[in-house]
Design a protein around this motif. Structure first.
Motif, PDB file in Angstrom:
ATOM      1  N   GLU A  66      39.535  38.411 -78.239  1.00  0.00           N
ATOM      2  CA  GLU A  66      40.686  38.293 -77.336  1.00  0.00           C
ATOM      3  C   GLU A  66      41.966  38.778 -78.014  1.00  0.00           C
ATOM      4  O   GLU A  66      42.807  39.425 -77.387  1.00  0.00           O
ATOM      5  N   PHE A  67      42.135  38.470 -79.293  1.00  0.00           N
ATOM      6  CA  PHE A  67      43.314  38.904 -80.039  1.00  0.00           C
ATOM      7  C   PHE A  67      43.392  40.428 -80.090  1.00  0.00           C
ATOM      8  O   PHE A  67      44.427  41.020 -79.756  1.00  0.00           O
ATOM      9  N   GLY A  83      35.713  47.686 -81.211  1.00  0.00           N
ATOM     10  CA  GLY A  83      36.337  47.297 -79.947  1.00  0.00           C
ATOM     11  C   GLY A  83      35.445  46.516 -79.010  1.00  0.00           C
ATOM     12  O   GLY A  83      35.898  45.610 -78.324  1.00  0.00           O
ATOM     13  N   ALA A  84      34.172  46.842 -78.965  1.00  0.00           N
ATOM     14  CA  ALA A  84      33.262  46.156 -78.054  1.00  0.00           C
ATOM     15  C   ALA A  84      33.107  44.682 -78.434  1.00  0.00           C
ATOM     16  O   ALA A  84      32.928  43.829 -77.572  1.00  0.00           O
ATOM     17  N   LYS A  85      33.218  44.393 -79.717  1.00  0.00           N
ATOM     18  CA  LYS A  85      33.017  43.024 -80.182  1.00  0.00           C
ATOM     19  C   LYS A  85      34.290  42.404 -80.748  1.00  0.00           C
ATOM     20  O   LYS A  85      34.306  41.225 -81.076  1.00  0.00           O
ATOM     21  N   GLY A  86      35.346  43.202 -80.890  1.00  0.00           N
ATOM     22  CA  GLY A  86      36.608  42.688 -81.397  1.00  0.00           C
ATOM     23  C   GLY A  86      36.498  42.159 -82.811  1.00  0.00           C
ATOM     24  O   GLY A  86      36.932  41.055 -83.093  1.00  0.00           O
ATOM     25  N   GLY A 105      50.062  34.204 -77.939  1.00  0.00           N
ATOM     26  CA  GLY A 105      48.892  33.412 -77.568  1.00  0.00           C
ATOM     27  C   GLY A 105      48.283  32.765 -78.800  1.00  0.00           C
ATOM     28  O   GLY A 105      48.721  32.995 -79.919  1.00  0.00           O
ATOM     29  N   THR A 106      47.277  31.943 -78.555  1.00  0.00           N
ATOM     30  CA  THR A 106      46.501  31.335 -79.632  1.00  0.00           C
ATOM     31  C   THR A 106      45.079  31.842 -79.481  1.00  0.00           C
ATOM     32  O   THR A 106      44.495  31.748 -78.401  1.00  0.00           O
ATOM     33  N   TYR A 107      44.539  32.386 -80.551  1.00  0.00           N
ATOM     34  CA  TYR A 107      43.249  33.054 -80.510  1.00  0.00           C
ATOM     35  C   TYR A 107      42.314  32.467 -81.563  1.00  0.00           C
ATOM     36  O   TYR A 107      42.718  32.220 -82.697  1.00  0.00           O
ATOM     37  N   MET A 121      33.389  29.184 -91.558  1.00  0.00           N
ATOM     38  CA  MET A 121      34.122  30.449 -91.515  1.00  0.00           C
ATOM     39  C   MET A 121      34.729  30.641 -90.119  1.00  0.00           C
ATOM     40  O   MET A 121      34.284  31.472 -89.334  1.00  0.00           O
ATOM     41  N   THR A 122      35.747  29.821 -89.846  1.00  0.00           N
ATOM     42  CA  THR A 122      36.465  29.855 -88.581  1.00  0.00           C
ATOM     43  C   THR A 122      37.960  29.751 -88.861  1.00  0.00           C
ATOM     44  O   THR A 122      38.379  29.385 -89.956  1.00  0.00           O
ATOM     45  N   GLY A 123      38.742  30.044 -87.861  1.00  0.00           N
ATOM     46  CA  GLY A 123      40.198  29.935 -87.990  1.00  0.00           C
ATOM     47  C   GLY A 123      40.839  30.224 -86.667  1.00  0.00           C
ATOM     48  O   GLY A 123      40.179  30.282 -85.623  1.00  0.00           O
ATOM     49  N   LYS A 124      42.158  30.413 -86.704  1.00  0.00           N
ATOM     50  CA  LYS A 124      42.860  30.759 -85.479  1.00  0.00           C
ATOM     51  C   LYS A 124      44.073  31.626 -85.809  1.00  0.00           C
ATOM     52  O   LYS A 124      44.591  31.594 -86.925  1.00  0.00           O
ATOM     53  N   LEU A 125      44.461  32.400 -84.828  1.00  0.00           N
ATOM     54  CA  LEU A 125      45.657  33.219 -84.881  1.00  0.00           C
ATOM     55  C   LEU A 125      46.646  32.636 -83.893  1.00  0.00           C
ATOM     56  O   LEU A 125      46.314  32.459 -82.714  1.00  0.00           O
ATOM     57  N   VAL A 126      47.843  32.321 -84.341  1.00  0.00           N
ATOM     58  CA  VAL A 126      48.900  31.826 -83.463  1.00  0.00           C
ATOM     59  C   VAL A 126      49.980  32.887 -83.438  1.00  0.00           C
ATOM     60  O   VAL A 126      50.555  33.234 -84.480  1.00  0.00           O
ATOM     61  N   VAL A 127      50.236  33.414 -82.260  1.00  0.00           N
ATOM     62  CA  VAL A 127      51.250  34.459 -82.101  1.00  0.00           C
ATOM     63  C   VAL A 127      52.322  33.925 -81.169  1.00  0.00           C
ATOM     64  O   VAL A 127      52.043  33.607 -80.020  1.00  0.00           O
ATOM     65  N   ASP A 128      53.531  33.780 -81.707  1.00  0.00           N
ATOM     66  CA  ASP A 128      54.641  33.291 -80.866  1.00  0.00           C
ATOM     67  C   ASP A 128      55.900  34.107 -81.076  1.00  0.00           C
ATOM     68  O   ASP A 128      55.967  34.970 -81.859  1.00  0.00           O
TER      69      ASP A 128
END
Length: 128
Positions: A66-67, A83-86, A105-107, A121-128
């Motif tokens: 999504e990001f 691109g197909a799998k990001g 967004g939060t991804y 092995m997880t995390g998140k992207l916070v874009v503000d």
């Protein structure tokens, strides 16, 4: 007559020259069952170069479909992301830069290799 060229030269030297700003740069390290940083904070609408480094003992990826789908990238940077799998896939010891402009967004982020996200092995992207 010599005073005018000297005055113009002095004036030209006193005007500040600003170079185009380079995108911000952040490093994301992929290791055995972790991302560093696990939570990445970016600014919406501001270009950034993400420098991905695989310090693990095998292959890893940074999957954030999504990001990457929401971000603006030129064709060269888009080609560095599956691109197909990001995802950005890296073998042991590899690195790759991706320059993009993120959208707010939060991804969610994870490694898609078998059991890697289960092992942390997880995390998140916070874009503000």
């Amino acid at each position: 007559m010599r005073v005018i060229p000297l005055a113009l030269a002095a004036l030209a030297l006193s005007v500040p020259v600003t170079a185009a700003e380079a995108p911000a740069r952040v490093t994301v390290t992929l290791a055995n069952f972790s991302f560093t940083p696990a939570d990445l904070h970016l600014h919406a609408g501001q270009p950034v170069t993400i420098h991905f480094v695989n310090d693990g003992s095998g292959g890893h990826d940074f999957t954030a479909a999504e990001f990457f789908a929401a971000a603006t990238m030129d064709a060269a940077n888009r080609a560095r992301v599956d691109g197909a799998k990001g995802r950005v896939s890296l073998g042991k010891g590899e690195s790759r830069d991706v320059t993009l402009t993120p959208r707010a967004g939060t991804y969610k982020v994870h490694c898609s290799h078998f059991m890697h996200s289960t092992m942390g092995m997880t995390g998140k992207l916070v874009v503000d």
